[in-house]
Design an enzyme around this catalytic site. Structure first.
Site, PDB file in Angstrom:
ATOM      1  N   ASP A  26      27.662 -23.534  40.052  1.00  0.00           N
ATOM      2  CA  ASP A  26      26.291 -23.063  40.295  1.00  0.00           C
ATOM      3  C   ASP A  26      26.291 -21.722  41.029  1.00  0.00           C
ATOM      4  O   ASP A  26      27.212 -21.419  41.788  1.00  0.00           O
ATOM      5  CB  ASP A  26      25.540 -24.127  41.110  1.00  0.00           C
ATOM      6  CG  ASP A  26      24.028 -23.956  41.030  1.00  0.00           C
ATOM      7  OD1 ASP A  26      23.554 -23.141  40.206  1.00  0.00           O
ATOM      8  OD2 ASP A  26      23.320 -24.648  41.793  1.00  0.00           O
ATOM      9  N   ASN A  74      18.607 -27.712  31.707  1.00  0.00           N
ATOM     10  CA  ASN A  74      18.739 -26.270  31.487  1.00  0.00           C
ATOM     11  C   ASN A  74      18.101 -25.800  30.171  1.00  0.00           C
ATOM     12  O   ASN A  74      17.824 -24.608  30.000  1.00  0.00           O
ATOM     13  CB  ASN A  74      20.209 -25.820  31.520  1.00  0.00           C
ATOM     14  CG  ASN A  74      20.824 -25.866  32.901  1.00  0.00           C
ATOM     15  OD1 ASN A  74      22.022 -26.104  33.048  1.00  0.00           O
ATOM     16  ND2 ASN A  74      20.034 -25.630  33.950  1.00  0.00           N
ATOM     17  N   ARG A  77      15.003 -23.609  30.578  1.00  0.00           N
ATOM     18  CA  ARG A  77      15.031 -22.219  31.075  1.00  0.00           C
ATOM     19  C   ARG A  77      14.408 -21.286  30.037  1.00  0.00           C
ATOM     20  O   ARG A  77      14.229 -21.681  28.879  1.00  0.00           O
ATOM     21  CB  ARG A  77      16.480 -21.799  31.348  1.00  0.00           C
ATOM     22  CG  ARG A  77      17.041 -22.535  32.543  1.00  0.00           C
ATOM     23  CD  ARG A  77      18.313 -21.920  33.033  1.00  0.00           C
ATOM     24  NE  ARG A  77      18.760 -22.634  34.221  1.00  0.00           N
ATOM     25  CZ  ARG A  77      19.739 -22.250  35.019  1.00  0.00           C
ATOM     26  NH1 ARG A  77      20.382 -21.127  34.760  1.00  0.00           N
ATOM     27  NH2 ARG A  77      20.064 -22.957  36.083  1.00  0.00           N
TER      28      ARG A  77
END
Ligand code: IPE
Ligand code: IPE
Ligand code: MG
Length: 256
Positions: A26, A74, A77
């Protein structure tokens, strides 16, 4: 603290080496932001860190490495970031594949691969197929991965096996359940590393991490090199893993 010329690698004890390390990689976006660069630049720099931790794992004899590359969440996004990440995935596999194969690394993808674009799917299936008999290390890439989804899928497969009389409900145990998970070919991780100073698990390996040691570092993923990896393992080796027992019961402390 160790001196600048010393490496944490020298301090590692082979008998206490974790068999399986999992990493939540991350901080790519924040790393890029600090440098006034687009988020995707951070992701592409993160690939260097992947190369480093894979190499370091082979060097010190970690047999399983699981890298969280892209979560089910994700997908939410911005579309430009998602497609940029997918292209990066293909180019990285293309670039790194030969070296990994030469180094006898088996590559496994874990996640909801049905959601991936065909081009990525083809690439990853080919990579898995070619490396399937490699034995030096297993590199699990968690891609389009979510642990709650994985557990629900396992429950679904078990329900089907019960309904087809392949197993009975009494056969369902913590051990047999884990054989239905996508990581059934790897032992549970002994160590989880998360970079970038976030203290959460983000839907990663929830079942497999029942007794995993957690290690959090502020270092952003593109800055995470071999030394940082050795340092994490060094700290892991200092921990006392009691598994519910008391110190005196552990083999290392017994006088008999
Ligand atoms: C991790 O870095 C990589 C992926 C999740 C794909 P981030 O992109 O989450 O970076 P930050 O957290 O925004 O800094
Ligand atoms: C977790 O990182 C997933 C990966 C590293 C691939 P995120 O940056 O997406 O996690 P949250 O959403 O901040 O917890
Ligand atoms: Mg993040």
């Amino acid at each position: 603290m160790i001196s600048k010329t010393e490496s944490y690698k020298q301090l590692l004890v082979p008998e206490k080496m974790p068999q399986h390390v999992a990493i939540i990689m991350d901080g790519n976006g924040r790393w890029a932001k600090k440098k006034n660069r687009p988020r995707l630049f951070g992701h592409s720099q993160g690939v260097k860190s992947v190369r480093n931790v894979v190499e370091a794992s082979v060097e010190i004899g970690v047999k399983h490495l699981t890298l969280y590359a892209f979560s089910l969440e994700n997908w939410n996004r911005p579309q430009s970031e998602v497609s940029g990440l997918m292209s990066l995935m293909i180019s990285t596999i293309q670039k790194e594949f030969k070296t990994l194969h030469k180094n006898n690394v088996r590559i496994k993808l874990v996640g909801n691969l049905a959601l991936l674009p065909t081009s990525v799917k083809e690439k990853v299936f080919e990579t898995e197929r070619i490396t399937q008999n490699n034995t030096a290390m297993t590199l699990n890439i968690a891609l389009s991965y979510g642990s709650q989804w994985e557990i629900a899928e396992a429950a679904k497969k078990i329900a089907i096996d019960v309904s087809q009389n392949k197993i009975s409900p009494d056969d369902i145990t913590p051990e047999s359940f884990s054989q239905y998970l996508l990581t059934s070919h790897s032992p549970d991780p002994e160590l989880l590393i998360r970079t970038s100073g976030e203290f959460r698990i983000s839907n990663f390996l929830l079942y497999q991490m029942a007794y995993t040691e957690l290690y959090f570092t502020d270092t952003l993923w593109p800055d995470f090199g071999k030394e940082a990896f050795y340092e994490a393992i060094y700290h892991f080796q200092q921990r006392e893993r009691r598994f519910g027992k008391i110190s005196e019961q552990l083999p290392s402390n017994s006088n008999q």
